[in-house]
Motif scaffolding. Structure first.
Motif, PDB file in Angstrom:
ATOM      1  N   ARG A  30      -0.312   1.168  -2.876  1.00 15.30           N
ATOM      2  CA  ARG A  30       1.028   1.306  -2.313  1.00 15.30           C
ATOM      3  C   ARG A  30       0.984   2.117  -1.016  1.00 15.30           C
ATOM      4  O   ARG A  30       1.566   1.728  -0.004  1.00 15.30           O
ATOM      5  N   ARG A  31       0.267   3.234  -1.037  1.00 16.38           N
ATOM      6  CA  ARG A  31       0.151   4.064   0.170  1.00 16.38           C
ATOM      7  C   ARG A  31      -0.538   3.312   1.300  1.00 16.38           C
ATOM      8  O   ARG A  31      -0.139   3.409   2.461  1.00 16.38           O
ATOM      9  N   ALA A  32      -1.598   2.576   0.962  1.00 21.21           N
ATOM     10  CA  ALA A  32      -2.327   1.825   1.987  1.00 21.21           C
ATOM     11  C   ALA A  32      -1.435   0.746   2.605  1.00 21.21           C
ATOM     12  O   ALA A  32      -1.453   0.542   3.827  1.00 21.21           O
ATOM     13  N   GLU A  34       1.896   0.806   2.732  1.00 21.78           N
ATOM     14  CA  GLU A  34       2.908   1.499   3.536  1.00 21.78           C
ATOM     15  C   GLU A  34       2.329   1.905   4.894  1.00 21.78           C
ATOM     16  O   GLU A  34       2.985   1.756   5.926  1.00 21.78           O
ATOM     17  N   GLU A  35       1.116   2.415   4.905  1.00 22.33           N
ATOM     18  CA  GLU A  35       0.473   2.842   6.155  1.00 22.33           C
ATOM     19  C   GLU A  35       0.218   1.652   7.079  1.00 22.33           C
ATOM     20  O   GLU A  35       0.439   1.726   8.290  1.00 22.33           O
ATOM     21  N   GLU A  36      -0.233   0.546   6.523  1.00 23.55           N
ATOM     22  CA  GLU A  36      -0.484  -0.653   7.331  1.00 23.55           C
ATOM     23  C   GLU A  36       0.816  -1.165   7.939  1.00 23.55           C
ATOM     24  O   GLU A  36       0.851  -1.556   9.118  1.00 23.55           O
ATOM     25  N   ARG A  38       3.482   0.644   8.609  1.00 26.38           N
ATOM     26  CA  ARG A  38       3.877   1.621   9.620  1.00 26.38           C
ATOM     27  C   ARG A  38       3.136   1.348  10.934  1.00 26.38           C
ATOM     28  O   ARG A  38       3.734   1.309  12.006  1.00 26.38           O
ATOM     29  N   LYS A  39       1.828   1.106  10.840  1.00 29.21           N
ATOM     30  CA  LYS A  39       1.029   0.829  12.032  1.00 29.21           C
ATOM     31  C   LYS A  39       1.505  -0.436  12.742  1.00 29.21           C
ATOM     32  O   LYS A  39       1.602  -0.481  13.972  1.00 29.21           O
ATOM     33  N   ARG A  40       1.793  -1.465  11.966  1.00 31.18           N
ATOM     34  CA  ARG A  40       2.227  -2.725  12.579  1.00 31.18           C
ATOM     35  C   ARG A  40       3.596  -2.597  13.225  1.00 31.18           C
ATOM     36  O   ARG A  40       3.855  -3.175  14.285  1.00 31.18           O
ATOM     37  N   LYS A  41       4.503  -1.826  12.598  1.00 34.08           N
ATOM     38  CA  LYS A  41       5.823  -1.613  13.191  1.00 34.08           C
ATOM     39  C   LYS A  41       5.702  -0.856  14.506  1.00 34.08           C
ATOM     40  O   LYS A  41       6.393  -1.168  15.479  1.00 34.08           O
TER      41      LYS A  41
END
Length: 75
Positions: A30-32, A34-36, A38-41
């Protein structure tokens, strides 16, 4: 927030190793994710800002100044 189930296949050895170390696989995935996202946004926002900058660079400086002056007068 409503949640859904997502199935992921991983090698058996990887799952066993994660369990051995007390890793909560669901939490890590889930964290991974969410982080991916965030990076794409952030990447999308930077690309959009670049496109907007390119559009604004096509507007003559004099036009921008005139519109700012007009907007100030209308206040």
């Amino acid at each position: 927030m409503m949640s859904v189930t997502v199935t992921v296949r991983i090698p058996k050895e990887l799952k066993e190793e994660a369990e051995k170390h007390g890793i909560n696989i669901s939490h890590v995935l889930r964290r991974a994710l969410e982080e991916e996202l965030r990076k794409r946004k952030i990447k999308e926002a930077k690309e959009a800002a670049k496109r907007v900058g390119e559009l604004f660079s096509r507007i003559p400086e004099e036009e921008i100044v005139n519109r700012i002056k007009k907007a100030r007068k209308e206040r």
